[in-house]
Design an enzyme around this catalytic site. Structure first.
Site, PDB file in Angstrom:
ATOM      1  N   HIS A  17       1.013  -1.292  -0.074  1.00  0.00           N
ATOM      2  CA  HIS A  17       0.023   0.090   0.040  1.00  0.00           C
ATOM      3  C   HIS A  17       1.000   1.504  -0.033  1.00  0.00           C
ATOM      4  CE1 HIS A  17      -3.461  -2.901   1.819  1.00  0.00           C
ATOM      5  NE2 HIS A  17      -3.935  -1.861   0.899  1.00  0.00           N
ATOM      6  N   LYS A  41     -17.275  -7.097   6.383  1.00  0.00           N
ATOM      7  CA  LYS A  41     -15.751  -7.296   6.534  1.00  0.00           C
ATOM      8  C   LYS A  41     -15.648  -7.413   8.094  1.00  0.00           C
ATOM      9  CE  LYS A  41     -12.768  -6.469   2.578  1.00  0.00           C
ATOM     10  NZ  LYS A  41     -11.981  -5.894   2.209  1.00  0.00           N
ATOM     11  N   ARG A  90      -2.051  -5.416  -8.888  1.00  0.00           N
ATOM     12  CA  ARG A  90      -1.039  -6.242  -8.523  1.00  0.00           C
ATOM     13  C   ARG A  90      -0.805  -7.378  -9.119  1.00  0.00           C
ATOM     14  NH1 ARG A  90      -3.079  -7.597  -2.950  1.00  0.00           N
ATOM     15  NH2 ARG A  90      -5.134  -6.881  -4.521  1.00  0.00           N
ATOM     16  N   SER A 128      -3.608  -8.384   2.498  1.00  0.00           N
ATOM     17  CA  SER A 128      -3.474  -8.152   4.259  1.00  0.00           C
ATOM     18  C   SER A 128      -3.633  -9.506   4.764  1.00  0.00           C
ATOM     19  CB  SER A 128      -4.169  -6.802   4.193  1.00  0.00           C
ATOM     20  OG  SER A 128      -4.206  -5.282   3.828  1.00  0.00           O
TER      21      SER A 128
HETATM   22  N1  COA Z   1      -0.275  -3.589  -1.743  1.00  0.00           N
HETATM   23  C1  COA Z   1      -1.085  -4.874  -1.117  1.00  0.00           C
HETATM   24  N2  COA Z   1      -2.571  -5.490  -0.831  1.00  0.00           N
HETATM   25  C2  COA Z   1      -3.204  -5.266  -1.082  1.00  0.00           C
HETATM   26  C3  COA Z   1      -2.831  -3.481  -2.247  1.00  0.00           C
HETATM   27  C4  COA Z   1      -1.241  -3.521  -2.296  1.00  0.00           C
HETATM   28  N3  COA Z   1      -0.839  -2.266  -3.158  1.00  0.00           N
HETATM   29  N4  COA Z   1      -3.919  -3.238  -3.181  1.00  0.00           N
HETATM   30  C5  COA Z   1      -4.716  -4.227  -2.615  1.00  0.00           C
HETATM   31  N5  COA Z   1      -4.235  -4.555  -1.485  1.00  0.00           N
HETATM   32  C6  COA Z   1      -5.063  -5.870  -1.209  1.00  0.00           C
HETATM   33  C7  COA Z   1      -6.224  -5.430   0.482  1.00  0.00           C
HETATM   34  O1  COA Z   1      -4.713  -5.600   1.099  1.00  0.00           O
HETATM   35  C8  COA Z   1      -6.933  -6.451   0.412  1.00  0.00           C
HETATM   36  O2  COA Z   1      -6.614  -7.636   1.233  1.00  0.00           O
HETATM   37  P1  COA Z   1      -7.647  -8.179   1.795  1.00  0.00           P
HETATM   38  O3  COA Z   1      -8.976  -9.073   1.122  1.00  0.00           O
HETATM   39  O4  COA Z   1      -6.302  -9.955   1.706  1.00  0.00           O
HETATM   40  O5  COA Z   1      -7.605  -7.916   2.898  1.00  0.00           O
HETATM   41  C9  COA Z   1      -7.343  -6.846  -0.746  1.00  0.00           C
HETATM   42  O6  COA Z   1      -6.434  -5.894  -1.740  1.00  0.00           O
HETATM   43  C10 COA Z   1      -8.502  -5.232  -1.390  1.00  0.00           C
HETATM   44  O7  COA Z   1      -8.039  -4.650  -1.225  1.00  0.00           O
HETATM   45  P2  COA Z   1      -8.752  -2.995  -0.809  1.00  0.00           P
HETATM   46  O8  COA Z   1      -7.579  -2.694  -1.265  1.00  0.00           O
HETATM   47  O9  COA Z   1      -8.433  -3.384   0.897  1.00  0.00           O
HETATM   48  O10 COA Z   1      -9.797  -2.541  -1.256  1.00  0.00           O
HETATM   49  P3  COA Z   1     -11.457  -3.669  -0.400  1.00  0.00           P
HETATM   50  O11 COA Z   1     -12.395  -4.434  -1.960  1.00  0.00           O
HETATM   51  O12 COA Z   1     -11.597  -3.217   0.538  1.00  0.00           O
HETATM   52  O13 COA Z   1     -11.708  -2.080  -0.733  1.00  0.00           O
HETATM   53  C11 COA Z   1     -13.492   0.100  -2.053  1.00  0.00           C
HETATM   54  C12 COA Z   1     -12.713  -1.852  -1.664  1.00  0.00           C
HETATM   55  C13 COA Z   1     -13.181   0.925  -0.752  1.00  0.00           C
HETATM   56  C14 COA Z   1     -12.907   0.682  -2.636  1.00  0.00           C
HETATM   57  C15 COA Z   1     -14.470   0.007  -2.178  1.00  0.00           C
HETATM   58  O14 COA Z   1     -15.005  -1.412  -1.388  1.00  0.00           O
HETATM   59  C16 COA Z   1     -15.257   0.878  -1.871  1.00  0.00           C
HETATM   60  O15 COA Z   1     -15.628   1.517  -2.654  1.00  0.00           O
HETATM   61  N6  COA Z   1     -16.616   0.929  -1.497  1.00  0.00           N
HETATM   62  C17 COA Z   1     -17.375   1.985  -0.782  1.00  0.00           C
HETATM   63  C18 COA Z   1     -18.799   1.541  -1.272  1.00  0.00           C
HETATM   64  C19 COA Z   1     -18.836   2.120  -2.501  1.00  0.00           C
HETATM   65  O16 COA Z   1     -18.374   2.935  -3.379  1.00  0.00           O
HETATM   66  N7  COA Z   1     -19.178   1.086  -3.565  1.00  0.00           N
HETATM   67  C20 COA Z   1     -19.433   0.353  -4.796  1.00  0.00           C
HETATM   68  C21 COA Z   1     -18.026   0.636  -5.495  1.00  0.00           C
HETATM   69  S1  COA Z   1     -18.499   0.572  -7.494  1.00  0.00           S
END
Ligand code: COA
Length: 163
Positions: A17, A41, A90, A128
């Site tokens: 990140h 989550k 990634r 993560s």
């Molecule tokens: N390095 C390491 N890990 C990374 C990474 C990086 N550069 N980028 C992403 N990851 C991992 C995260 O650690 C996470 O791992 P896990 O699932 O094992 O815990 C996984 O990739 C998912 O990534 P994350 O960035 O946490 O995204 P998310 O899927 O949890 O969240 C949001 C996505 C927050 C952007 C999305 O849910 C959102 O916009 N929510 C708001 C509501 C909304 O508007 N919804 C409509 C969307 S169209």
């Protein structure tokens, strides 16, 4: 002033990140790294702990704001005056999910641009969950997370596993 949002769960924040954030800071005047509150989550760390770990990891960074939000990302971005959303790509496996989100966000607000950045290849297999899993089994995650996260991870695992 060009403002971007870097949203995620950050449970916990990893060096992957931070790599994406550093790249985003080369493109934008300000990056708001923000925790999306997601009731479906069940994070290991509370929101307060995740925010604290992010703040500790970013002590020397300039041009970053740390925050958390409820509701739609597009609405949050509008409120913050942001014109872009930063996401890390990634591997091919990230693509489908990211494409869906980017297109839906564009549909909801065409003024908001999603920017995909690729982390250093040493972080392409990192997420993560895998960090939490290795730590839970007392494996070495030193290379994957900032020092403040390492400490808290050890503490969390110590409290979780009765020995
Ligand atoms: N390095 C390491 N890990 C990374 C990474 C990086 N550069 N980028 C992403 N990851 C991992 C995260 O650690 C996470 O791992 P896990 O699932 O094992 O815990 C996984 O990739 C998912 O990534 P994350 O960035 O946490 O995204 P998310 O899927 O949890 O969240 C949001 C996505 C927050 C952007 C999305 O849910 C959102 O916009 N929510 C708001 C509501 C909304 O508007 N919804 C409509 C969307 S169209």
């Amino acid at each position: 002033m060009k403002i971007a949002i870097y949203p995620g769960t950050f449970d916990p924040i990893t060096n992957g990140h931070l790599d994406i954030l550093e790249r985003a800071l080369r493109l934008f005047d300000k990056v708001i790294i923000t925790i999306a509150r997601n009731p479906s989550k069940n994070p290991l760390f509370t929101e307060v702990e995740r925010l604290a770990m992010i703040r500790e990891a970013l002590q020397t960074y300039k041009g970053v704001e740390v925050d958390a939000f409820d509701g739609l990302l597009v609405e949050y971005a509008r409120k913050k005056g942001a014109t872009a959303v930063v996401r890390g790509l990634r591997a091919i496996s990230d693509f489908e999910y990211e494409l869906q989100m980017a297109l839906m966000n564009r549909r909801l607000n065409d003024d908001l641009v999603t920017v995909f950045l690729m982390p250093n290849e040493k972080y392409t297999y990192l997420n993560s969950s895998i960090v939490r899993e290795i730590a839970r089994h007392h494996g070495d995650v030193r290379d994957f997370v900032p020092p403040s996260v390492l400490e808290r991870l050890h503490e969390k695992i110590r409290h979780a596993s009765p020995t």
